[in-house]
Design a protein around this motif. Sequence first.
Motif, short mmCIF file in Angstrom:
data_model
loop_
_atom_site.label_atom_id
_atom_site.label_comp_id
_atom_site.label_asym_id
_atom_site.label_seq_id
_atom_site.Cartn_x
_atom_site.Cartn_y
_atom_site.Cartn_z
N VAL A 189 -7.80 6.50 -2.39
CA VAL A 189 -6.35 6.71 -2.21
C VAL A 189 -6.03 8.19 -2.07
CG1 VAL A 189 -5.55 4.58 -3.34
CG2 VAL A 189 -6.10 6.59 -4.73
N GLU A 247 -2.72 9.10 -0.26
CA GLU A 247 -1.55 8.79 -1.10
C GLU A 247 -1.44 9.80 -2.24
OE1 GLU A 247 -2.60 5.16 1.12
OE2 GLU A 247 -3.78 6.54 -0.13
N LYS A 258 7.43 6.23 -4.75
CA LYS A 258 7.16 4.90 -4.16
C LYS A 258 6.91 5.03 -2.67
CE LYS A 258 8.99 0.18 -3.92
NZ LYS A 258 7.83 -0.44 -4.58
N GLY A 276 3.41 6.11 -1.63
CA GLY A 276 2.26 5.21 -1.78
C GLY A 276 1.86 4.93 -3.20
N ASP A 326 2.48 2.43 -5.25
CA ASP A 326 2.03 1.06 -5.55
C ASP A 326 0.54 0.88 -5.22
OD1 ASP A 326 4.53 0.41 -6.45
OD2 ASP A 326 5.17 -0.56 -4.59
N LYS A 327 0.10 1.50 -4.13
CA LYS A 327 -1.32 1.41 -3.77
C LYS A 327 -2.20 2.13 -4.79
CE LYS A 327 -4.59 2.29 0.00
NZ LYS A 327 -4.78 2.85 1.37
N ALA A 345 -2.43 0.00 -7.96
CA ALA A 345 -3.36 -1.13 -7.78
C ALA A 345 -4.80 -0.67 -7.87
CB ALA A 345 -3.10 -1.81 -6.43
N GLU A 346 -5.09 0.51 -7.32
CA GLU A 346 -6.45 1.05 -7.36
C GLU A 346 -6.85 1.43 -8.79
OE1 GLU A 346 -10.18 1.99 -6.08
OE2 GLU A 346 -8.60 1.03 -4.89
N LYS A 354 -7.65 -1.78 -10.58
CA LYS A 354 -8.93 -2.31 -10.10
C LYS A 354 -10.11 -1.56 -10.74
CE LYS A 354 -11.65 -2.44 -5.81
NZ LYS A 354 -11.64 -2.04 -4.37
#
Length: 497
Positions: free
Chosen positions: A437, A440, A474, A477, A479-480, A483-484, A487
């Motif tokens: 990311v 981002e 937001k 980026g 949200d990405k 999520a990373e 994960k």
Amino acid sequence: MKKAHYLVLMIMLCGMLALTGCSKGGTENATDTGGKQAQTEPYKITLVYPATAPKDLQLVQEEMSKYLTEKINATIELKPIEWASWDDKTNLMKISNEPFDLMFTASWFSYAKDVAKGQYLDLDELMAQHGKDIPGILGEDFIKGSRIGGKLYALPTKKEFGQGFGFLLDKKLVDKYKFDVNGVKTLEDMEAMFQTIKDNEPGVIPIVSSKFTNIWDAANYDSIVANLSIPRGSTELKAVDTLEDPKFIEFYKRMHQWNQNGWFDKDILTSDADQGMNMIKAGKAFAVAQSLKPGKDKEMSITSGVEVVQVETAEPFTTTGDAQGAMLGISRTSKDPARAMMFLNLLYSDPKLLNMLYWGIEGKHYVKKSDNVIDYPEGVNADTQGYPNPGGWMFGNQFNSYLWVNEDPNKWEEFKKFNERAEHSIALGFAFDQEPVKSEMASIANVEKEFGATLKSGAVDPEKIIAKWKEKRKSAGFDKVKAEVEKQLAAWAETQK
């Protein structure tokens, strides 16, 4: 004739075996770091670290080189680089593939980024061969917390394992107003002191620098990236968004009130801890925030020439960032990584070498008062010394450092107790890989620059600025990235079972 021919062959075979034995012996000596001189070619080790070059750098370098020649047949080039120039100069060294051996690095000083770029060598095998004393000295937790992706790319300083949190205060003013520094436990206790100074000491700033906001964050969260953090005390490996955390918002409301009270300096957006100490020395400030450890006030009193006392506003806390808070990595451009590791092994195990790097030459830069207690030579003080400590927290095993006459003789015992009482984050050893990311993250970093400093200064109502910050984040980026993070945390948790 056959008998004579057989005899010649036997003599030749014995000679070859003897040569093989000699060769083997030489190799063993070359890898020995237990005090024997390595039977290898002489080698100059280059050590790069952030500091101001002292007047007597060359003298100390020569003295260290004499000692290293005896130990590992090596000399040393000490290469301090000014903090202000560090990024530009070291980036040029890395990009141009300049040969050097060891470089200071840290979680807050590009360690993960440089590892991703292949700047530092994997050290496990080198340490097993040439740094055998190091694992026993550092211990499992320090080494675990220093790994990235399961691999060890730099070795941490053996020092406090975690951060304490609070302030350094001008002792003259503490004594004048009879402040009970031993009774300080909360921010409310500090606020009473700040108001007393504001009311009674015209021209004295109660607190310099917004650094305290960084210290408060570190005391309460194991920060991962982009305000995604694991709250202290969490039993669940789950990141929260601090910009939505009520505890975070309430703290910054308090900082806004501090600013309105007139307790901060006018340069709060740019001032740092060094400026705070200089202002205290000049009689223009009362307090500066600091990460604390046992005896931090004594160390700072020695190096700054002004007497300060410390107050702790939070118990110590240990995160991956603390384990990686000060490290030395071996560069991929090193011409002799084995010799660099031999040097590191000595920095952890050999007090004589370590104290030369820390304090300089006995008789010139310090005099011994006992086996491990030192003082300035006659006629020398903090302002006139030729070799001020470059930062002992950056190198080797701090527990082997000499103590100064005004320090607590039980300092290192207190460090052990400090390390034992430090609370460990549930995510100790986790390091986020930003590569998936990175675009981002670059955008989010720009958003943070826009809002972060203003929030930390207390100049504006935090709820207003946080709302705008979240909205822009937001779009960048966030949200990405979130999520990373989730994960990678889940994947790391599987490896800990």
